[in-house]
Design a protein around this motif. Structure first.
Motif, short mmCIF file in Angstrom:
data_model
loop_
_atom_site.label_atom_id
_atom_site.label_comp_id
_atom_site.label_asym_id
_atom_site.label_seq_id
_atom_site.Cartn_x
_atom_site.Cartn_y
_atom_site.Cartn_z
N LEU A 34 0.92 -1.11 0.05
CA LEU A 34 -0.07 0.13 -0.08
C LEU A 34 0.95 1.31 0.13
O LEU A 34 1.88 1.28 0.68
CB LEU A 34 -0.79 0.00 1.22
CG LEU A 34 -1.79 -1.25 1.55
CD1 LEU A 34 -2.79 -0.91 2.69
CD2 LEU A 34 -2.71 -1.32 0.08
N THR A 35 0.61 2.23 -0.63
CA THR A 35 1.19 3.51 -1.05
C THR A 35 0.74 4.35 0.16
O THR A 35 -0.41 4.76 0.23
CB THR A 35 1.02 4.06 -2.15
OG1 THR A 35 1.75 3.17 -3.24
CG2 THR A 35 1.98 5.27 -2.29
N LEU A 36 1.49 4.80 0.90
CA LEU A 36 1.25 5.95 2.08
C LEU A 36 1.95 7.31 1.73
O LEU A 36 3.21 7.23 1.78
CB LEU A 36 1.70 5.29 3.53
CG LEU A 36 1.79 6.35 4.51
CD1 LEU A 36 0.49 6.49 4.92
CD2 LEU A 36 2.58 5.70 5.72
N VAL A 37 0.99 8.26 1.70
CA VAL A 37 1.62 9.68 1.28
C VAL A 37 1.52 10.34 2.65
O VAL A 37 0.53 10.16 3.57
CB VAL A 37 0.86 10.20 0.19
CG1 VAL A 37 1.35 9.96 -1.23
CG2 VAL A 37 -0.80 10.23 0.37
N THR A 38 2.37 11.36 2.93
CA THR A 38 2.45 12.32 3.96
C THR A 38 2.33 13.67 3.82
O THR A 38 2.74 14.05 2.83
CB THR A 38 3.46 11.68 4.98
OG1 THR A 38 4.84 12.54 4.46
CG2 THR A 38 4.03 10.14 4.93
#
Length: 360
Positions: A34-38
């Protein structure tokens, strides 16, 4: 109410993008990424650490069957674009401060902090033992998100200023960086409020684009280097007495996960919340001593400023009355805060006063 109806009928819809076709999560030999952006620049002290802690814990607890690919601000989308990226399916998850997204709904402010709001213990009480998580889920159902608290900065400092603040008049025309409803309140006091991502604040202060800024507290502020620019530091502020951070997953992605993976995300978020709070609180005292030794003047706002902040805070919070979710959320938040504060003041507060008196 579903998200489409909310955005059609509510003026609070802001710039929320309608959920579109979701990007397919990556799979490899039965594993899932899963791609997590912050909202954080890579390496920002404490806040990036909380996102990384949650990501690493999820991967470790799942034995690698659920891997989190963390993208810091600017690596996939901008800091303030993560909400729309996840609701639209461009990314699977975000980690950030939900008060950045009050344009989507002002209720999101309560899941970071509101002016004269909850301390860290108070927000934990409301969220984990009261109705906080339920309201987070209710907002999430509108925007297609499943959210958990996943970090807390502890009490934040009032900020760095080019000159001392002697009265409320000193905020007139002051170019100051402060997000969320705290920033709105400061605007009502006459400040020209800027909402800048954390990675851009130092340069803005150094160039004179802003006259002052709040960031977090002594440790993170020292790491950011604000003491190199100005020496006037107010260590208590009204805006974020216990700022929580959130980890949000696209709701369709969340519902496609196994119950085991869902529970891992929930537990990892809660662990990051407590770990991050301890990180900030453990480091702040020594950092403040170093700042003072380096010539920083540690100050407190005069009562006249606190009074003006209180008036502005009430006006800010009241202006959103009339929205059903906001009204119910605010009432729940205030009731829990009053109950928690009453006991904490009479137990821990009384004890600490006696400890300081007796033990010196």
């Amino acid at each position: 109410m579903d998200r489409r109806s909310f955005l059609k009928n509510s003026a609070l819809g802001g710039t929320a993008a309608a959920a579109t076709t979701l990007a397919a999560p990556a799979y490899a030999q039965g594993n899932r990424t899963l791609t997590l952006v912050t909202t954080w620049g890579r390496g920002l002290a404490g806040v990036h650490d909380a996102a990384q802690r949650a990501a690493d814990t999820i991967t470790a607890m799942s034995g690698g069957s659920l891997t989190i690919d963390l993208k810091a601000a600017g690596e996939l989308v901008g800091a303030f674009e993560v909400f729309d990226a996840v609701t639209s399916g461009q990314a699977d998850m975000y980690h950030g401060a939900d008060y950045y997204f009050v344009g989507q709904h002002p209720g999101y402010a309560f899941f970071t902090s509101v002016p004269f709001g909850m301390t860290p213990q108070e927000i934990s009480n409301w969220y984990y033992q009261g109705e906080g998580q339920t309201f987070h889920d209710e907002l999430g159902s509108i925007f297609g998100l499943k959210s958990f608290l996943a970090g807390n900065t502890g009490p934040q400092a009032g900020g760095w200023f080019a000159k001392e603040i002697a009265s409320p008049d000193d905020f007139q025309g002051l170019k100051f960086r402060m997000p969320g409803l705290g920033g709105e309140a400061l605007g009502k006091m006459g400040a020209s409020v800027q909402n800048l991502p954390g990675a851009e604040v130092y340069q803005a202060l150094a160039s004179g684009a802003i006259d002052g800024t709040e960031w977090i507290g002594p440790w993170a502020d020292e790491k950011a280097g604000f003491q190199e620019i100005t020496k006037f530091y107010y260590t208590a502020g009204m805006h974020e007495p216990g700022a929580a951070l959130s980890l949000a997953t696209n709701l369709d992605v969340w519902e496609s996960l196994s119950p085991e993976h869902q529970k891992i995300i929930e537990i990892a978020s809660g662990e990051a919340h407590q770990w991050n709070l301890a990180q900030f609180m453990n480091n702040n005292g020594a950092a403040l001593q170093r700042l003072q030794a380096g010539g920083v003047q540690v100050l407190e706002f005069p009562d006249s400023v606190w009074d003006a902040m209180g008036t502005a805070a009430r006006e800010t919070l009241d202006q959103y009355n009339g929205d059903d979710i906001y009204d119910r959320l605010r009432a729940s938040y205030n009731a829990s805060m009053a109950a928690s504060s009453g006991w904490i003041t009479q137990s821990e507060g009384a004890y600490r006063a006696q400890r300081d008196r007796v033990m010196g």
